[in-house]
Write a protein that holds these residues in place. Structure first.
Motif, mmCIF file in Angstrom:
data_model
loop_
_atom_site.group_PDB
_atom_site.id
_atom_site.type_symbol
_atom_site.label_atom_id
_atom_site.label_comp_id
_atom_site.label_asym_id
_atom_site.label_seq_id
_atom_site.Cartn_x
_atom_site.Cartn_y
_atom_site.Cartn_z
ATOM 1 N N ASP A 6 -1.308 -6.785 2.637
ATOM 2 C CA ASP A 6 -1.206 -7.051 4.245
ATOM 3 C C ASP A 6 -0.719 -8.568 4.353
ATOM 4 O O ASP A 6 0.177 -8.808 5.230
ATOM 5 C CB ASP A 6 -2.203 -6.739 5.166
ATOM 6 C CG ASP A 6 -2.492 -5.280 5.088
ATOM 7 O OD1 ASP A 6 -1.459 -4.360 4.718
ATOM 8 O OD2 ASP A 6 -3.702 -4.821 5.651
ATOM 9 N N GLU A 41 2.897 -9.226 3.083
ATOM 10 C CA GLU A 41 3.867 -8.585 3.982
ATOM 11 C C GLU A 41 4.218 -9.235 5.151
ATOM 12 O O GLU A 41 5.110 -9.483 5.634
ATOM 13 C CB GLU A 41 3.407 -6.908 4.374
ATOM 14 C CG GLU A 41 4.363 -6.379 5.395
ATOM 15 C CD GLU A 41 3.851 -5.035 5.557
ATOM 16 O OE1 GLU A 41 4.683 -4.321 6.485
ATOM 17 O OE2 GLU A 41 2.969 -4.515 5.162
ATOM 18 N N GLU A 42 2.863 -10.053 5.785
ATOM 19 C CA GLU A 42 2.915 -10.586 6.896
ATOM 20 C C GLU A 42 3.676 -11.980 6.473
ATOM 21 O O GLU A 42 4.503 -12.600 7.406
ATOM 22 C CB GLU A 42 1.542 -11.003 7.483
ATOM 23 C CG GLU A 42 1.525 -11.790 8.828
ATOM 24 C CD GLU A 42 0.285 -12.168 9.098
ATOM 25 O OE1 GLU A 42 -0.086 -12.841 10.151
ATOM 26 O OE2 GLU A 42 -0.868 -11.701 8.420
ATOM 27 N N SER A 43 3.458 -12.613 5.481
ATOM 28 C CA SER A 43 3.986 -13.807 5.084
ATOM 29 C C SER A 43 5.439 -13.663 4.969
ATOM 30 O O SER A 43 6.459 -14.271 5.212
ATOM 31 C CB SER A 43 3.432 -14.219 3.822
ATOM 32 O OG SER A 43 4.170 -15.525 3.447
ATOM 33 N N PHE A 44 5.866 -12.317 4.299
ATOM 34 C CA PHE A 44 7.338 -12.248 4.138
ATOM 35 C C PHE A 44 8.246 -11.991 5.382
ATOM 36 O O PHE A 44 9.170 -12.250 5.620
ATOM 37 C CB PHE A 44 7.373 -10.815 3.331
ATOM 38 C CG PHE A 44 8.891 -10.240 3.170
ATOM 39 C CD1 PHE A 44 9.701 -10.911 2.292
ATOM 40 C CD2 PHE A 44 9.342 -9.516 3.827
ATOM 41 C CE1 PHE A 44 11.053 -10.642 2.182
ATOM 42 C CE2 PHE A 44 10.625 -8.698 3.906
ATOM 43 C CZ PHE A 44 11.367 -9.321 3.022
ATOM 44 N N GLN A 45 7.383 -11.304 6.192
ATOM 45 C CA GLN A 45 7.869 -10.990 7.613
ATOM 46 C C GLN A 45 8.202 -12.407 8.500
ATOM 47 O O GLN A 45 9.210 -12.606 9.066
ATOM 48 C CB GLN A 45 7.136 -9.950 8.493
ATOM 49 C CG GLN A 45 7.140 -8.787 8.017
ATOM 50 C CD GLN A 45 6.341 -7.779 8.752
ATOM 51 O OE1 GLN A 45 5.493 -8.236 9.427
ATOM 52 N NE2 GLN A 45 6.363 -6.400 8.577
ATOM 53 N N THR A 46 7.334 -13.216 8.225
ATOM 54 C CA THR A 46 7.112 -14.617 8.873
ATOM 55 C C THR A 46 8.512 -15.399 8.330
ATOM 56 O O THR A 46 9.182 -15.945 9.103
ATOM 57 C CB THR A 46 6.053 -15.214 8.880
ATOM 58 O OG1 THR A 46 4.838 -14.510 9.224
ATOM 59 C CG2 THR A 46 6.054 -16.642 9.398
ATOM 60 N N ARG A 47 8.417 -15.419 6.778
ATOM 61 C CA ARG A 47 9.662 -16.278 6.584
ATOM 62 C C ARG A 47 11.010 -15.446 6.810
ATOM 63 O O ARG A 47 11.938 -16.038 7.220
ATOM 64 C CB ARG A 47 9.627 -16.011 4.935
ATOM 65 C CG ARG A 47 8.319 -17.007 4.389
ATOM 66 C CD ARG A 47 8.793 -17.333 2.897
ATOM 67 N NE ARG A 47 8.537 -16.225 2.261
ATOM 68 C CZ ARG A 47 7.873 -15.489 1.445
ATOM 69 N NH1 ARG A 47 6.737 -15.834 1.826
ATOM 70 N NH2 ARG A 47 8.134 -14.326 0.656
ATOM 71 N N TYR A 48 11.090 -14.045 6.779
ATOM 72 C CA TYR A 48 12.170 -13.485 7.187
ATOM 73 C C TYR A 48 12.678 -13.691 8.813
ATOM 74 O O TYR A 48 13.982 -14.064 8.994
ATOM 75 C CB TYR A 48 12.165 -11.901 6.969
ATOM 76 C CG TYR A 48 13.550 -11.024 7.178
ATOM 77 C CD1 TYR A 48 14.431 -11.021 6.318
ATOM 78 C CD2 TYR A 48 13.702 -10.412 8.390
ATOM 79 C CE1 TYR A 48 15.387 -10.206 6.382
ATOM 80 C CE2 TYR A 48 14.572 -9.663 8.631
ATOM 81 C CZ TYR A 48 15.703 -9.556 7.774
ATOM 82 O OH TYR A 48 16.872 -8.789 8.080
ATOM 83 N N SER A 49 11.576 -13.657 9.708
ATOM 84 C CA SER A 49 12.156 -14.051 11.039
ATOM 85 C C SER A 49 12.502 -15.089 11.193
ATOM 86 O O SER A 49 13.217 -15.523 12.247
ATOM 87 C CB SER A 49 10.776 -13.421 11.778
ATOM 88 O OG SER A 49 9.840 -14.379 11.527
#
Length: 258
Positions: free
Chosen positions: A245, A248-256
């Motif tokens: 989790d 995934e949260e870190s990836f979504q933060t970088r992507y956003s």
């Protein structure tokens, strides 16, 4: 054996738990700074909001949890109560039907597995009384087992009740003359079964003698070593899930922000 009530109303009714007491099942599974807290219980949705924070404070104090757990416990309870309240006022369609419920729990050293039929049209049913009788009949001494069984039953009934809202909605918008009984809600507890077709208007819900072995409850008492191994496995799975989790949260933060 549970009685079938042929006089139950077929008309949609306002959302509520299909039990005598309108108690909401609450489940907590919190992990803060490497410390995990799990619990399950029922809550009266009519209680004042102030009772939630008081309960959270008492729980943290009694279990010697860090103060950071207080707000997390309160927020989790409030979120689940808000979901319940969001259904209030909506119509649900419950006919004379029974559903198969399943119990598959481990409470401390006790493992319980069972399956049985439940009449959801009987709004006087009592999961807590059922659980007390179950534990008494099977000589289960752990006082935490009964409440856990009752919560499990209520969770399944809650899911069925929320899905019955969709059934009532589909009935209203369906073709003229379409029978509401043709719409059957599916749930984790299984498919609903029409009592009238199975047992007739004066029948009762029973376990057929030739099927007794299929429905016989199973109760096992685990050794402390077995419990320790299961706890370690659950903790490992929880730790792995937490890491996934976080990734995934870190990836979504970088992507956003990309």
């Amino acid at each position: 054996m549970r009685s079938f009530h042929p006089g139950a109303s077929k008309a949609p009714m306002k959302f509520r738990m299909p039990t005598a007491e309108n108690f909401v099942p609450i489940r907590l599974d919190l992990d803060i700074d490497g410390q995990r807290f799990k619990d399950a219980f029922t809550w009266n949705p009519s209680d004042p909001d102030s009772e939630v924070i008081n309960f959270a404070k008492r729980t943290a104090k009694d279990l010697k949890l860090p103060p950071t757990f207080v707000i997390q416990i309160a927020q989790s309870i409030q979120t689940q109560l808000a979901e319940f309240h969001s259904y209030e006022g909506q119509e649900m369609h419950i006919k004379e039907k029974i559903v198969p419920l399943k119990i598959d729990l481990r409470v401390n050293n006790t493992v319980i597995r069972d399956q049985f039929l439940w009449d959801i049209s009987n709004l006087e049913s009592d999961p807590e009384e059922f659980a007390r009788t179950f534990c008494k009949d099977l000589d289960i001494g752990d006082p935490e087992v009964g409440p856990a069984i009752a919560v499990s039953i209520r969770e399944q009934l809650y899911e069925i009740a929320t899905q019955s809202i969709s059934s009532a909605r589909e009935t209203r918008v369906g073709k003229k003359g379409r029978r509401g009984g043709d719409i059957v809600a599916n749930s984790k507890a299984g498919n609903m079964v029409d009592l009238g077709k199975l047992f007739g208007s004066k029948g009762s819900v029973i376990r057929k003698r030739k099927e007794w072995y299929l429905y016989e409850p199973i109760v096992d008492i685990l050794s402390n070593e077995e419990v320790g191994a299961l706890d370690a496995r659950e903790e490992l799975n929880a730790r792995l899930k937490r890491k996934l989790d976080e990734k995934e949260e870190s990836f979504q933060t970088r992507y956003s922000h990309g």
